[in-house]
Design a protein around this motif. Structure first.
Motif, PDB file in Angstrom:
ATOM      1  N   ASP A 169       1.169  -1.025   0.149  1.00 55.36           N
ATOM      2  CA  ASP A 169      -0.480   0.123   0.181  1.00 55.36           C
ATOM      3  C   ASP A 169       0.722   1.346  -0.273  1.00 55.36           C
ATOM      4  OD1 ASP A 169      -1.465   2.199   0.676  1.00 55.36           O
ATOM      5  OD2 ASP A 169      -2.887   1.219   2.433  1.00 55.36           O
ATOM      6  N   GLY A 170       1.113   1.874  -0.925  1.00 52.08           N
ATOM      7  CA  GLY A 170       2.189   3.026  -1.189  1.00 52.08           C
ATOM      8  C   GLY A 170       1.741   3.865  -0.088  1.00 52.08           C
ATOM      9  N   SER A 171       0.107   4.048   0.535  1.00 51.58           N
ATOM     10  CA  SER A 171       0.064   5.111   0.942  1.00 51.58           C
ATOM     11  C   SER A 171       0.435   5.049   2.849  1.00 51.58           C
ATOM     12  CB  SER A 171      -1.493   5.697   0.797  1.00 51.58           C
ATOM     13  OG  SER A 171      -2.199   4.395   1.472  1.00 51.58           O
ATOM     14  N   LYS A 172       1.025   3.500   3.218  1.00 44.05           N
ATOM     15  CA  LYS A 172       1.502   3.652   4.027  1.00 44.05           C
ATOM     16  C   LYS A 172       2.402   3.636   4.007  1.00 44.05           C
ATOM     17  CE  LYS A 172      -1.012   0.248   6.537  1.00 44.05           C
ATOM     18  NZ  LYS A 172      -2.048  -1.315   5.884  1.00 44.05           N
ATOM     19  N   LYS A 173       3.393   4.137   5.748  1.00 37.97           N
ATOM     20  CA  LYS A 173       5.008   3.747   5.571  1.00 37.97           C
ATOM     21  C   LYS A 173       5.319   2.307   5.923  1.00 37.97           C
ATOM     22  CE  LYS A 173       6.627   4.441   9.858  1.00 37.97           C
ATOM     23  NZ  LYS A 173       7.240   5.413  10.753  1.00 37.97           N
ATOM     24  N   MET A 174       6.358   1.800   5.603  1.00 37.67           N
ATOM     25  CA  MET A 174       7.590   0.301   5.108  1.00 37.67           C
ATOM     26  C   MET A 174       7.286  -0.126   7.330  1.00 37.67           C
ATOM     27  SD  MET A 174       9.901  -1.807   3.843  1.00 37.67           S
ATOM     28  CE  MET A 174       9.503  -1.922   2.130  1.00 37.67           C
ATOM     29  N   SER A 175       6.412  -0.714   7.497  1.00 40.66           N
ATOM     30  CA  SER A 175       7.263  -0.666   9.227  1.00 40.66           C
ATOM     31  C   SER A 175       6.912  -1.923   9.943  1.00 40.66           C
ATOM     32  CB  SER A 175       5.879   0.019   9.602  1.00 40.66           C
ATOM     33  OG  SER A 175       5.766  -0.478  10.944  1.00 40.66           O
ATOM     34  N   SER A 176       7.797  -2.249  10.496  1.00 40.83           N
ATOM     35  CA  SER A 176       7.946  -3.806  11.306  1.00 40.83           C
ATOM     36  C   SER A 176       6.222  -3.690  11.984  1.00 40.83           C
ATOM     37  CB  SER A 176       8.754  -3.104  12.527  1.00 40.83           C
ATOM     38  OG  SER A 176       7.671  -2.781  13.061  1.00 40.83           O
ATOM     39  N   SER A 177       4.951  -2.791  12.356  1.00 36.71           N
ATOM     40  CA  SER A 177       3.825  -3.356  13.263  1.00 36.71           C
ATOM     41  C   SER A 177       2.804  -4.028  12.249  1.00 36.71           C
ATOM     42  CB  SER A 177       3.641  -2.275  13.578  1.00 36.71           C
ATOM     43  OG  SER A 177       4.033  -1.168  13.085  1.00 36.71           O
ATOM     44  N   ASP A 178       3.255  -3.760  10.666  1.00 36.25           N
ATOM     45  CA  ASP A 178       2.427  -3.611   9.445  1.00 36.25           C
ATOM     46  C   ASP A 178       2.037  -5.371  10.080  1.00 36.25           C
ATOM     47  OD1 ASP A 178       0.935  -4.614   6.958  1.00 36.25           O
ATOM     48  OD2 ASP A 178       1.398  -2.447   6.739  1.00 36.25           O
ATOM     49  N   PRO A 179       1.006  -6.072   9.941  1.00 33.62           N
ATOM     50  CA  PRO A 179       0.756  -7.093  10.517  1.00 33.62           C
ATOM     51  C   PRO A 179       1.172  -8.149   9.219  1.00 33.62           C
ATOM     52  CG  PRO A 179      -1.941  -5.894  10.064  1.00 33.62           C
ATOM     53  CD  PRO A 179      -0.444  -4.563  10.397  1.00 33.62           C
ATOM     54  N   SER A 180       0.747  -7.454   7.253  1.00 34.38           N
ATOM     55  CA  SER A 180       1.490  -8.484   6.205  1.00 34.38           C
ATOM     56  C   SER A 180       2.707  -8.647   6.129  1.00 34.38           C
ATOM     57  CB  SER A 180       0.616  -7.874   5.504  1.00 34.38           C
ATOM     58  OG  SER A 180       1.214  -7.792   3.775  1.00 34.38           O
ATOM     59  N   ASP A 181       3.467  -9.223   6.721  1.00 33.36           N
ATOM     60  CA  ASP A 181       4.668  -9.847   6.220  1.00 33.36           C
ATOM     61  C   ASP A 181       5.409  -8.818   4.862  1.00 33.36           C
ATOM     62  OD1 ASP A 181       7.399 -10.697   7.190  1.00 33.36           O
ATOM     63  OD2 ASP A 181       7.230 -12.457   5.226  1.00 33.36           O
ATOM     64  N   LEU A 182       4.503  -9.447   3.657  1.00 32.00           N
ATOM     65  CA  LEU A 182       4.929  -8.877   2.430  1.00 32.00           C
ATOM     66  C   LEU A 182       4.886  -7.629   1.585  1.00 32.00           C
ATOM     67  CD1 LEU A 182       2.679 -11.407   0.709  1.00 32.00           C
ATOM     68  CD2 LEU A 182       4.509 -11.799   0.540  1.00 32.00           C
ATOM     69  N   SER A 183       4.293  -6.748   3.141  1.00 32.06           N
ATOM     70  CA  SER A 183       4.378  -5.191   3.197  1.00 32.06           C
ATOM     71  C   SER A 183       5.958  -4.686   3.063  1.00 32.06           C
ATOM     72  CB  SER A 183       3.845  -4.430   4.373  1.00 32.06           C
ATOM     73  OG  SER A 183       4.282  -4.665   5.748  1.00 32.06           O
ATOM     74  N   ARG A 184       6.799  -5.395   3.960  1.00 27.93           N
ATOM     75  CA  ARG A 184       7.662  -4.745   3.877  1.00 27.93           C
ATOM     76  C   ARG A 184       9.288  -5.776   3.297  1.00 27.93           C
ATOM     77  NH1 ARG A 184       5.782  -5.718   8.954  1.00 27.93           N
ATOM     78  NH2 ARG A 184       6.236  -7.505   9.748  1.00 27.93           N
ATOM     79  N   ILE A 185      10.226  -5.422   3.656  1.00 30.74           N
ATOM     80  CA  ILE A 185      11.722  -6.551   2.951  1.00 30.74           C
ATOM     81  C   ILE A 185      12.566  -6.712   4.322  1.00 30.74           C
ATOM     82  CG2 ILE A 185      13.979  -6.589   2.049  1.00 30.74           C
ATOM     83  CD1 ILE A 185      12.691  -5.598  -0.495  1.00 30.74           C
ATOM     84  N   SER A 186      12.274  -7.743   4.866  1.00 30.85           N
ATOM     85  CA  SER A 186      13.017  -7.088   6.541  1.00 30.85           C
ATOM     86  C   SER A 186      14.413  -7.654   5.974  1.00 30.85           C
ATOM     87  CB  SER A 186      12.871  -8.796   7.050  1.00 30.85           C
ATOM     88  OG  SER A 186      11.839  -8.870   7.187  1.00 30.85           O
ATOM     89  N   LEU A 187      15.757  -7.184   7.353  1.00 32.59           N
ATOM     90  CA  LEU A 187      17.193  -7.023   6.663  1.00 32.59           C
ATOM     91  C   LEU A 187      17.288  -8.942   6.270  1.00 32.59           C
ATOM     92  CD1 LEU A 187      18.980  -3.947   7.735  1.00 32.59           C
ATOM     93  CD2 LEU A 187      17.913  -4.944   5.335  1.00 32.59           C
ATOM     94  N   THR A 188      16.704  -9.435   7.579  1.00 30.54           N
ATOM     95  CA  THR A 188      17.061 -11.106   7.972  1.00 30.54           C
ATOM     96  C   THR A 188      16.340 -11.895   6.177  1.00 30.54           C
ATOM     97  OG1 THR A 188      14.828 -10.849   8.691  1.00 30.54           O
ATOM     98  CG2 THR A 188      16.954 -11.409  10.051  1.00 30.54           C
ATOM     99  N   ASP A 189      15.692 -11.674   5.698  1.00 27.63           N
ATOM    100  CA  ASP A 189      15.292 -11.927   4.282  1.00 27.63           C
ATOM    101  C   ASP A 189      16.284 -12.977   3.598  1.00 27.63           C
ATOM    102  OD1 ASP A 189      12.476 -11.892   5.223  1.00 27.63           O
ATOM    103  OD2 ASP A 189      12.219 -10.200   3.783  1.00 27.63           O
ATOM    104  N   ASP A 190      16.604 -13.999   2.906  1.00 27.44           N
ATOM    105  CA  ASP A 190      17.287 -14.158   1.900  1.00 27.44           C
ATOM    106  C   ASP A 190      17.036 -13.857   0.885  1.00 27.44           C
ATOM    107  OD1 ASP A 190      14.749 -16.151   1.000  1.00 27.44           O
ATOM    108  OD2 ASP A 190      16.192 -18.091   1.847  1.00 27.44           O
ATOM    109  N   ALA A 191      17.300 -13.917  -0.030  1.00 24.29           N
ATOM    110  CA  ALA A 191      17.048 -14.057  -1.911  1.00 24.29           C
ATOM    111  C   ALA A 191      16.212 -14.530  -2.226  1.00 24.29           C
ATOM    112  CB  ALA A 191      18.686 -14.463  -2.680  1.00 24.29           C
ATOM    113  N   ASP A 192      15.406 -15.588  -2.288  1.00 26.86           N
ATOM    114  CA  ASP A 192      14.695 -15.620  -2.431  1.00 26.86           C
ATOM    115  C   ASP A 192      13.290 -15.410  -1.805  1.00 26.86           C
ATOM    116  OD1 ASP A 192      15.377 -18.095  -3.768  1.00 26.86           O
ATOM    117  OD2 ASP A 192      15.256 -19.826  -2.591  1.00 26.86           O
TER     118      ASP A 192
END
Ligand code: TYM
Length: 334
Positions: free
Chosen positions: A193-216
């Motif tokens: 959702d381009g109107s909401k800031k990327m945040s660790s509190s967003d319930p959707s994991d797909l909303s953010r790229i975590s620094l611990t995510d692997d390449a896939d």
């Protein structure tokens, strides 16, 4: 009084570090080491303004420190420490609780967003949080603070607190800190959702790229990121009213260190079928080494704890000296 240049910034150990934290803050901390005396803090006392599981808090504190180190912050040149090891933060925060006005604090939009309709039930700490943040910065008389756009209002409050303290006691003691907020990374938005800031509190994991995510996972999240059916424009003005496109182009620009216009000159006229795979490749190329380095540091928690302890000892020397002067200014008997 002329204040010598000093940078201070902090990150809460309150969940997954994400691309917004990296591009808006951590990545920008690194080059400042060449021009400034830098202090980078893991603000664990801020994190407990909302409930934290003790084991997770411990782990997340090490993770933020590992991210600092993996990004290239040199613990010999700069100070890296966790806030709770330097008790003067809370002492100065109390003084600032007595300097800041209720009206100022009530206007903090982040408190309103976080507390929502629940403001009777949230902790007093969450309300007082910006006074602790001002104390973090001013305890070291920091002159520059690199942060993302969401912290702008807290930095304005920090300036107001410094000015009121100086004015109340008729002394030029605290600097009026300059925020360093700039560029396409100042506000990275949610991938859903381009109107909401990327945040660790967003319930959707797909909303953010975590620094611990692997390449896939990085590639999958970019593939699934919300976009629109139009091809990319060739000029920046064409991104107006296209928040998701604007965000993805901004992420490309800040990961590559190029301008948005430069990216549009390359990809203008192409659809997301071409742009997303290129962005995924770039994100993996930039984030995978960081991810690997973080894991390497986290394999040796003792080494990170030693770095934090050493940083806290060095930070304490500055904090103790400044706090001693604050006590004198206020008139406390010693
Ligand atoms: P925190 O822990 O929420 O975020 C850490 C840093 O990441 C930035 N950031 C972002 N930047 C761009 N796009 C995003 N979507 C995004 N999300 C987060 C934040 O702006 C911040 O720079 N109150 C602060 C921590 C703090 C602090 C301080 C910062 C405490 N004391 C003193 C500076 C100086 C916070 O909660 O950040």
């Amino acid at each position: 009084m002329a204040f010598s240049d000093r940078v201070f910034s902090g990150i809460q150990p309150s969940g997954d570090l994400h691309l917004g934290n990296y591009l808006g803050a951590i990545k920008r901390f690194v080059p400042l080491q060449n021009t400034h005396d830098c202090i980078y803090c893991v603000v664990d006392m801020h994190a407990i303004t909302v409930w934290q599981d003790p084991k997770k808090l411990h782990r997340s504190t090490l993770e933020v420190a590992a991210a600092y180190l993996a990004a290239g912050i040199d613990p010999k040149k700069s100070i890296i420490f966790n806030q709770s090891q330097v008790v003067e933060h809370t002492e100065l925060a109390w003084v600032f609780n007595c300097v800041a006005r209720m009206g100022w604090m009530s206007r903090m939009t982040q408190f309103k967003d976080k507390a929502g309709k629940n403001s009777e039930k949230v902790s007093l700490g969450l309300f007082a949080y910006p006074a602790l943040m001002a104390a973090d910065i001013l305890l070291y008389k920091a002159t520059h603070v690199p942060v993302g756009d969401d912290q702008k209002q807290h930095l304005e409050l920090t300036r107001d607190i410094a000015a009121k303290f100086n004015n109340d006691f008729k002394i030029d003691f605290f600097p009026i800190t300059e925020p360093l907020i700039a560029g396409s990374a100042a506000r990275i938005m949610s991938l859903r959702d381009g109107s909401k800031k990327m945040s660790s509190s967003d319930p959707s994991d797909l909303s953010r790229i975590s620094l611990t995510d692997d390449a896939d996972r990085i590639a999958k999240k970019i593939k699934k990121a919300k976009s629109d059916p139009e091809p990319l424009p060739s000029e920046e003005a064409g991104l107006k009213d296209r928040p998701e496109a604007d965000n993805l182009v901004g992420i490309f620009a800040s990961l590559s260190g190029r301008s948005k216009q430069d990216i549009l000159s390359e990809f203008g006229g192409q659809g997301f079928g071409v742009f997303k795979p290129a962005l995924a490749e770039l994100a993996v190329e930039k984030l995978a080494p960081m991810n690997k380095e973080m894991a390497r540091y986290l394999d040796d928690p003792k080494q990170i704890e030693d770095i934090l302890r050493d940083g806290a000892e060095r930070a304490s020397i500055i904090a103790k000296e400044n706090m001693k002067q604050v006590r004198d200014i206020i008139g406390f008997v010693k």
